[in-house]
Design an enzyme around this catalytic site. Structure first.
Site, PDB file in Angstrom:
ATOM      1  N   GLY A 184       0.823  -1.209   0.000  1.00  0.00           N
ATOM      2  CA  GLY A 184       0.000   0.000   0.000  1.00  0.00           C
ATOM      3  C   GLY A 184       0.848   1.247   0.000  1.00  0.00           C
ATOM      4  N   SER A 185       0.302   2.317   0.516  1.00  0.00           N
ATOM      5  CA  SER A 185       0.985   3.611   0.491  1.00  0.00           C
ATOM      6  C   SER A 185       2.108   3.671   1.517  1.00  0.00           C
ATOM      7  CB  SER A 185      -0.008   4.739   0.772  1.00  0.00           C
ATOM      8  OG  SER A 185      -0.417   4.710   2.128  1.00  0.00           O
ATOM      9  N   GLY A 226       2.214   2.277   5.308  1.00  0.00           N
ATOM     10  CA  GLY A 226       3.302   1.357   5.618  1.00  0.00           C
ATOM     11  C   GLY A 226       4.056   1.769   6.864  1.00  0.00           C
ATOM     12  N   GLU A 262       5.714  -3.402   0.865  1.00  0.00           N
ATOM     13  CA  GLU A 262       5.851  -3.036  -0.557  1.00  0.00           C
ATOM     14  C   GLU A 262       5.021  -1.784  -0.744  1.00  0.00           C
ATOM     15  OE1 GLU A 262       4.945  -2.013  -3.934  1.00  0.00           O
ATOM     16  OE2 GLU A 262       3.723  -3.822  -4.083  1.00  0.00           O
ATOM     17  N   CYS A 295       2.025   0.064  -9.018  1.00  0.00           N
ATOM     18  CA  CYS A 295       2.993   0.753  -8.158  1.00  0.00           C
ATOM     19  C   CYS A 295       4.353   0.951  -8.817  1.00  0.00           C
ATOM     20  CB  CYS A 295       3.148   0.001  -6.838  1.00  0.00           C
ATOM     21  SG  CYS A 295       3.469  -1.768  -7.043  1.00  0.00           S
TER      22      CYS A 295
END
Length: 494
Positions: A234-235, A239, A257, A291
Site C-alpha cells: 500500500g501507500s 506502511g 511493498e 505501483c
C-alpha cells in the site's frame, strides 16, 4: 450473506476458521461501480476486534498441525487451490472488475498470475533446507534449521488483489505458517470468494482466514500481540503506520511493498516504436494504477521530438479504448473509486494552476464513473508535485535530458526506488545504467513485468523485504541454531 448486482452473486461475509461469518458489529462497506456509480453491494462485512481475535485464535490453533503436515500433502492442497482459482477465473475476474473497475481481461490475467504463483510455491513445500557445519577444532557439530513463524497476516492493496494475496500466502503456506488475509476496502469481493475454494482445496479450518475492512482492521492486525509477521502492500504513509504498530506491539516481522515514482530512460538509439508502446499502452494497463509503472518519462534530446509526437498519438488512441470494464474489448477502465479519482484530479488541477503544459488529457472522460483521460504533462519542474509524488493514475510526466549522467541523476532524484525502465540499443549502456539506478527492479527495452521466479520489492522509501521468487520464502521462516558437543565420552558400564 449474498448480495446481487448485475446478475452476480457475491459473498460478503468474513471467512474465519473454515466458515463464513458476519461481523458482530453490523458495520459494512458499500461498494459502488467506478464505471457508472451503480450500487454493487452495501453488505461487505467489516472485521472488528472480535473478528480479528477470532481469526488469530483459529490460525494459532491450526498452526501446530499444519506445520507438521507432510510437505507433499501441503503441496497437493496448494496445487488443488491453484486449480480451483484457474477454474473460477471468469467469476473472480468479474467480481474484481465490478468492485474496482479493472477491465475483465486485465482482471482475469491477474487471476492467472496468482495461479502460477501458488503452483510455484507448492513446489517449494519441504524444500527449505537447513545447514550443517563440521566440528573442526571446537568439537561442536552445528546445525541451522529454518522454522515457520506461526500466525502471519497480509494486507492487500486494491490494484492487484489476486497476485498480492498469492505473493503473501503462497510462501507462507509452503513453509508451514497459518494466515489471515485482509482485502482492501476498495476491492473486497473477489478475495471474499476464496473461502469456499479454500475449503474445497482441503486446507484445514483456521489455516487460511480472510477478513475485510478499512484501515482500522489493518491496524488491529498490525497491533496484534499473537501475530508473528505482517506483509503489507500500500501507500508509504500506511506502511509507516504498520511498522510503527508492529514495533509498539510484539516486534512482529514486517515486510512492506510501498509506492513508487518510477523513471523510464529513453536514449537516442532506442527503438522508437517499442519505447512508445511500452510507455503508453503498457503503462496505461490497469489505468496506470500499478505501483512500479514508469510515470516519469525521461527522453534524450535527439529523439525527443519524434517520441513526443508519437506518444501523444498513442495516448489519444488509448483514450478511445476506455470504457465499460465488463466488456471483453475494453482495454482501459476507470479509476478504482471516487476517492482515487478525486486524488488524481487534484494533481491535475494543481498542475494546471502551476501553468504546466498538458500535451493530452488532464480532465475527466465522460459524465459517469471515475474515468480520467490518459494524460501527458510536459517538462514540469523537478520540484513539482506531479514530478515528485505518486499520482497512481493514467498520467505520465515527461522531461528531456542531454547526457547519460544527467539521466541517471534525474532518475535517482526521488525518495522512491521501486521500479525503473530504460530503452537503448547499446547493451553496454543498458547494463551500466541499470547498475546505477536506485531501484529494486529494472526493465530493459520493455516495461517491467513481475515474474514468479524473481524477487519483487523496492529501495529507499519503496519498502523493505521482498515478495515473489525464492527470496520470499525467507520472509516466513526464522533460523534456529543448534550446537552439539560431540566430545563427551560414553561412560563405561560397571
Amino acid at each position: 450473506m449474498y448480495s446481487v448486482s448485475r446478475r452476480m452473486s457475491m459473498q460478503t461475509n468474513l471467512f474465519i476458521n473454515g466458515e463464513y461469518v458476519p461481523s458482530s458489529s453490523g458495520e459494512t462497506i458499500t461498494i459502488h461501480s467506478p464505471s457508472d456509480d451503480s450500487l454493487v453491494s452495501d453488505k461487505v462485512q467489516i472485521a472488528g476486534e472480535a473478528e480479528v481475535d477470532s481469526a488469530v485464535r483459529a490460525a494459532k490453533a491450526a498452526f501446530p498441525a499444519w506445520r507438521d503436515t507432510a510437505a507433499a500433502k501441503r503441496a497437493a492442497i496448494m496445487l488443488k487451490f491453484a486449480d480451483l482459482l484457474e477454474q473460477n477465473a471468469e467469476r473472480l475476474g468479474k467480481l474484481e472488475s465490478a468492485a474496482m473497475g479493472q477491465p475483465i481481461s486485465v482482471a482475469k490475467a491477474f487471476v492467472a498470475g496468482a495461479v502460477g504463483i501458488w503452483r510455484y510455491y507448492a513446489g517449494y513445500a519441504g524444500k527449505v533446507a537447513g545447514e550443517s557445519f563440521s566440528p573442526e577444532a571446537d568439537g561442536t557439530y552445528k546445525i541451522v534449521q529454518y522454522e515457520p513463524l506461526g500466525v502471519c497476516a497480509g494486507i492487500c492493496a486494491w490494484n492487484g488483489s489476486h497476485v498480492l494475496a498469492a505473493w503473501k500466502m503462497g510462501p507462507a503456506m509452503a513453509t508451514g505458517n497459518t494466515f489471515i488475509l485482509k482485502s482492501s476496502e476498495k476491492s473486497p469481493l473477489s478475495l471474499a470468494a476464496y473461502g469456499d475454494l479454500v475449503n474445497e482445496a482441503g486446507f484445514p479450518p483456521g489455516v487460511i482466514n480472510i477478513v475485510s475492512g478499512a484501515g482500522s482492521t489493518g491496524s488491529l492486525l498490525a497491533n496484534h500481540m499473537q501475530i508473528a509477521k505482517i506483509a503489507f502492500t500500500g501507500s508509504a504513509t500506511a506502511g509507516r503506520a504498520v511498522m510503527a504498530a508492529s514495533a509498539k506491539s510484539n516486534l512482529k516481522h514486517v515486510s512492506l511493498e510501498l509506492g513508487g515514482k518510477s523513471p523510464a530512460l529513453i536514449f537516442d538509439d532506442a527503438d522508437l516504436d517499442n519505447a512508445v508502446a511500452n510507455n503508453s499502452d503498457a503503462f496505461l494497463r490497469n489505468s496506470g494504477q500499478i505501483c512500479f509503472a514508469a510515470s516519469r518519462v525521461l527522453v534524450q534530446e535527439g529523439i525527443a521530438p519524434k517520441f513526443i509526437e508519437a506518444i501523444k498519438v498513442a495516448f489519444e488512441k488509448a483514450g478511445e479504448k476506455m470504457g465499460d470494464p465488463s466488456l471483453k474489448e475494453t482495454m482501459f477502465g476507470p479509476l478504482a473509486d471516487k476517492k482515487q479519482f478525486e486524488r488524481v484530479m487534484s494533481f491535475l488541477d494543481e498542475g494546471r494552476k502551476e501553468g504546466l503544459e498538458y500535451l493530452t488529457g488532464g480532465s475527466r472522460k465522460g459524465d459517469k464513473g471515475t474515468f480520467v483521460q490518459p494524460t501527458i504533462i510536459l517538462k514540469p519542474d523537478v520540484k513539482s508535485k506531479v514530478f515528485t509524488d505518486e499520482i497512481f493514475g493514467p498520467v505520465i510526466v515527461l522531461r528531456t535530458f542531454k547526457t547519460e549522467e544527467e539521466a541517471i541523476e534525474l532518475a535517482n532524484d526521488t525518495t522512491y526506488g521501486l521500479g525503473s525502465t530504460l530503452y537503448t540499443a547499446d547493451i553496454g549502456r543498458a547494463l551500466r545504467v541499470a547498475s546505477k539506478i536506485e531501484a529494486g527492479t529494472v526493465g530493459i527495452n520493455s516495461a517491467f513485468s513481475t515474474s514468479v521466479q524473481t524477487p519483487f520489492g523496492g529501495f529507499k522509501q519503496s519498502g523493505i523485504g521482498r515478495e515473489s521468487g525464492k527470496e520470499a520464502l525467507s520472509e516466513y521462516v526464522q533460523p534456529k541454531t543448534i550446537h552439539i558437543n560431540i566430545n563427551l565420552k560414553p561412560k563405561a558400564n560397571l
